[in-house]
Structures are given as C-alpha cells and as structure tokens.
Write a protein that holds these residues in place. Structure first.
Motif, short mmCIF file in Angstrom:
data_model
loop_
_atom_site.label_atom_id
_atom_site.label_comp_id
_atom_site.label_asym_id
_atom_site.label_seq_id
_atom_site.Cartn_x
_atom_site.Cartn_y
_atom_site.Cartn_z
N LYS A 129 0.85 -1.18 0.00
CA LYS A 129 0.00 0.00 0.00
C LYS A 129 0.88 1.23 0.00
CE LYS A 129 -2.13 1.58 3.71
NZ LYS A 129 -3.06 1.74 4.84
N GLY A 130 0.52 2.20 -0.81
CA GLY A 130 1.33 3.41 -0.91
C GLY A 130 2.33 3.37 -2.05
N LYS A 131 2.40 2.22 -2.73
CA LYS A 131 3.32 2.08 -3.87
C LYS A 131 2.59 1.45 -5.05
CE LYS A 131 7.57 1.45 -1.15
NZ LYS A 131 8.73 0.57 -0.91
N VAL A 132 3.02 1.85 -6.24
CA VAL A 132 2.55 1.20 -7.47
C VAL A 132 3.60 0.19 -7.89
CG1 VAL A 132 1.93 1.52 -9.89
CG2 VAL A 132 1.26 3.24 -8.20
N THR A 133 3.17 -1.04 -8.08
CA THR A 133 4.08 -2.11 -8.51
C THR A 133 3.81 -2.43 -9.97
OG1 THR A 133 4.16 -3.05 -6.28
CG2 THR A 133 4.83 -4.48 -8.12
N GLY A 134 4.81 -2.20 -10.82
CA GLY A 134 4.67 -2.45 -12.25
C GLY A 134 5.21 -3.81 -12.64
N ILE A 135 4.54 -4.45 -13.61
CA ILE A 135 4.96 -5.74 -14.13
C ILE A 135 5.21 -5.58 -15.63
CG2 ILE A 135 4.43 -8.19 -14.39
CD1 ILE A 135 4.52 -7.34 -11.49
N LEU A 136 6.43 -5.89 -16.07
CA LEU A 136 6.79 -5.80 -17.47
C LEU A 136 7.23 -7.16 -17.99
CD1 LEU A 136 8.85 -2.47 -17.56
CD2 LEU A 136 6.55 -2.84 -18.45
N GLY A 137 7.18 -7.31 -19.31
CA GLY A 137 7.60 -8.55 -19.94
C GLY A 137 7.00 -8.66 -21.32
N ARG A 138 7.59 -9.49 -22.14
CA ARG A 138 7.09 -9.66 -23.51
C ARG A 138 5.76 -10.41 -23.51
NH1 ARG A 138 10.84 -7.92 -26.91
NH2 ARG A 138 13.05 -7.95 -26.30
N ASN A 139 5.04 -10.31 -24.63
CA ASN A 139 3.79 -11.04 -24.78
C ASN A 139 4.02 -12.53 -24.54
OD1 ASN A 139 2.42 -8.70 -25.43
ND2 ASN A 139 2.55 -9.02 -27.65
N GLY A 140 3.12 -13.12 -23.76
CA GLY A 140 3.21 -14.54 -23.48
C GLY A 140 4.07 -14.91 -22.30
N CYS A 141 4.63 -13.90 -21.61
CA CYS A 141 5.54 -14.20 -20.49
C CYS A 141 4.78 -14.55 -19.21
CB CYS A 141 6.48 -13.03 -20.23
SG CYS A 141 5.67 -11.58 -19.53
N GLY A 142 3.47 -14.29 -19.18
CA GLY A 142 2.69 -14.67 -18.00
C GLY A 142 2.17 -13.52 -17.17
N LEU A 144 -4.57 9.83 -11.18
CA LEU A 144 -5.56 9.14 -10.37
C LEU A 144 -4.95 7.94 -9.65
CD1 LEU A 144 -8.54 9.13 -9.57
CD2 LEU A 144 -9.02 7.73 -11.59
N ILE A 145 -4.09 7.22 -10.34
CA ILE A 145 -3.41 6.07 -9.73
C ILE A 145 -2.53 6.52 -8.58
CG2 ILE A 145 -1.62 4.32 -10.15
CD1 ILE A 145 -2.85 4.01 -12.99
N GLN A 146 -1.82 7.62 -8.76
CA GLN A 146 -0.97 8.14 -7.68
C GLN A 146 -1.81 8.51 -6.46
OE1 GLN A 146 2.12 7.95 -7.52
NE2 GLN A 146 2.98 7.95 -9.56
N GLU A 147 -3.01 8.98 -6.67
CA GLU A 147 -3.90 9.31 -5.56
C GLU A 147 -4.43 8.05 -4.89
OE1 GLU A 147 -6.01 11.42 -2.78
OE2 GLU A 147 -4.53 12.20 -4.21
N ARG A 148 -4.82 7.08 -5.70
CA ARG A 148 -5.43 5.86 -5.16
C ARG A 148 -4.43 4.99 -4.40
NH1 ARG A 148 -9.46 8.31 -5.93
NH2 ARG A 148 -11.25 7.72 -7.22
N LYS A 149 -3.15 5.08 -4.76
CA LYS A 149 -2.16 4.21 -4.12
C LYS A 149 -1.99 4.53 -2.64
CE LYS A 149 2.22 6.69 -4.85
NZ LYS A 149 3.54 6.67 -5.51
N LYS A 150 -2.45 5.69 -2.22
CA LYS A 150 -2.33 6.06 -0.81
C LYS A 150 -3.10 5.09 0.08
CE LYS A 150 -1.96 11.01 -1.88
NZ LYS A 150 -2.63 12.33 -1.75
N ASN A 151 -4.15 4.49 -0.47
CA ASN A 151 -5.01 3.60 0.33
C ASN A 151 -5.07 2.17 -0.20
OD1 ASN A 151 -5.99 5.72 2.14
ND2 ASN A 151 -7.07 6.51 0.36
N SER A 152 -4.34 1.89 -1.28
CA SER A 152 -4.47 0.58 -1.90
C SER A 152 -3.12 0.05 -2.36
CB SER A 152 -5.41 0.64 -3.12
OG SER A 152 -6.69 1.10 -2.77
N VAL A 153 -3.03 -1.28 -2.43
CA VAL A 153 -1.96 -1.95 -3.16
C VAL A 153 -2.36 -1.91 -4.63
CG1 VAL A 153 -0.84 -4.15 -3.61
CG2 VAL A 153 -1.35 -3.48 -1.26
N ILE A 154 -1.50 -1.38 -5.50
CA ILE A 154 -1.81 -1.32 -6.92
C ILE A 154 -0.74 -2.04 -7.70
CG2 ILE A 154 -2.11 0.18 -8.94
CD1 ILE A 154 -3.33 2.27 -7.17
N ILE A 155 -1.17 -3.02 -8.52
CA ILE A 155 -0.28 -3.74 -9.41
C ILE A 155 -0.75 -3.48 -10.83
CG2 ILE A 155 0.67 -5.97 -10.07
CD1 ILE A 155 0.13 -6.98 -7.27
N ILE A 156 0.17 -3.05 -11.69
CA ILE A 156 -0.21 -2.64 -13.04
C ILE A 156 0.75 -3.23 -14.06
CG2 ILE A 156 1.11 -0.49 -12.74
CD1 ILE A 156 -0.88 0.87 -14.62
N THR A 157 0.20 -3.64 -15.19
CA THR A 157 1.02 -4.08 -16.31
C THR A 157 0.50 -3.43 -17.58
OG1 THR A 157 1.84 -5.99 -17.55
CG2 THR A 157 -0.39 -6.14 -16.68
#
Length: 220
Positions: free
Chosen positions: A27-40, A164-177
């Motif tokens: 919570k309080g951080k945005v966690t990004g997930i990167l990778g090529r198509n088909g990586c999961g 909006l994501i930066q605002e929402r991360k204050k109260n949530s765990v955010i995972i984005i790809t």
C-alpha cells in the motif's frame, strides 16, 4: 498492507509459464509488471485475483498465507484485458452498480458528460477502456489489479489516469502491467520483469536493456 506472491507454478499444454516468481507489492506504492507477450503477466494477475488456479501458489497478506482466492474476500478489484461491462445496462446504472460518482467522472473526463444514457456498445474501444479503468480505480478496494489500462486510450487521458493512480495508491496496493513500458516506468515505485517463467526486480532502464527488452540506442 503488504501483498507477496511466490512459489507459483503454472503450465499450459505441458509448457511452464510461471515457475520462479516473487512479487512484493505494498500500500502506498505502485508495482509495475513488465515482460514480452506470453511471459505470463496476465496469468499472474489472474492468479492473484483468484480466477486462475496454478499447480502451486503462495499468496500472503501481511505475512499471512491466503487459503481462499482473494476475490472471495471482496478486498480486491481486477481490470482484465477483455471487456468488462455488458451491453445491456446504461452507463448511469453501471456507475450506480459500482457505487462510483458520475459527476466526478464526467468532470475529469468532460467528453462523457452527455453519455449518461449511453450503452457500453455505443462507445469506442478507447472510451470503454476509460470507463472500465475509472470504475476499477474508484472501487476503494485494498488491492487493485490493472491489466493494460492504457490500451486504446489517448495520451491526454493516460496522464489523467496516472494522476488518479498516484492518488489511489495512498489507500491501496496497486499492481499494473502494460505494453507501454515508458508509462509503467514513470508511474511505478517498484518494477518486476517476467522472463522464462521467472521474475526479476528492475532498478533502471539499463536493467531492461540487459534483459533484451529495450534498446537504449534507439531513443527508448
């Protein structure tokens, strides 16, 4: 809240998709997930949400192992890549169903002000993605999963969602790809790269170059 995911093993047609994953999101951080198509990437989000069951998984909230799928706790919201909203309900009713504020939405995205009685099938792909992404971000869930939220969306709206994501991360765990890796690099506090079933924490663009994901010599 701290959400941890590890010891995943997922295979399709005897091909291992995920096998050495460790992801830590807070919570309080945005966690990004990167990778090529088909990586999961999508499979990983679905496993976290709970609508895809791998052979093995270990998901913990604040160090406590989660026996049940997270969606059963009603603490999680998931924006999938595929279409989320049905065609049979007007936008105004959709916002009531999601307990989202139409006035706030149409103020932020003023092109939608006259769309209250529009059905989702009348929207373009980009317009529909804007509505769906906003609804998920407005859900006030403790965990928010966003699978390619920026697809089909104009840059001006991507910037609004970043704020909006930066605002929402204050109260949530955010995972984005997303395949727009520059946006993920810009908005994320922590980034993981998926390759050959494994995850690696990324600290810089140079790390992505070493993984063969980007070419820094081509103005990337």
């Amino acid at each position: 809240m701290i959400l941890e995911v590890d010891n995943l093993e997922l295979s399709f047609d005897n091909k291992k998709i995920l096998r050495g994953i460790y992801i830590k999101a807070e919570k309080g951080k945005v966690t990004g997930i990167l990778g090529r198509n088909g990586c999961g990437k999508t499979s990983l989000l679905r496993i976290i949400f709970g609508n895809l069951n791998p052979k093995y998984k270990n998901i913990r909230k604040d160090g406590k192992y989660q026996k049940k799928n997270l969606y059963l706790s009603h603490d999680i919201a998931y924006l999938p890549q595929h279409r989320l909203l049905p065609d049979t309900i007007k936008l105004k009713s959709v916002f009531q169903l999601f307990d989202a504020n139409w006035v706030e939405f149409s103020t932020l995205f003023d092109a939608f002000k006259n769309y209250t009685n529009i059905y989702p099938d009348a929207l373009s792909s980009g317009e529909l993605r804007i509505v769906e992404t906003y609804l998920i971000l407005s859900s006030n869930k403790k965990i928010i999963l966003l699978d390619e939220p920026f697809s089909y969306i104009a840059p001006i709206y991507i910037e609004k969602f970043k704020a909006l994501i930066q605002e929402r991360k204050k109260n949530s765990v955010i995972i984005i790809t997303d395949h727009f890796y520059r946006d993920i690099l810009e908005i994320s506090d922590c980034i993981y790269f998926l390759k050959n079933g494994y995850s690696k924490e990324i600290k810089s663009k140079q790390d992505l170059k070493e993984e063969g994901y980007i070419n820094l010599d081509s103005n990337n």
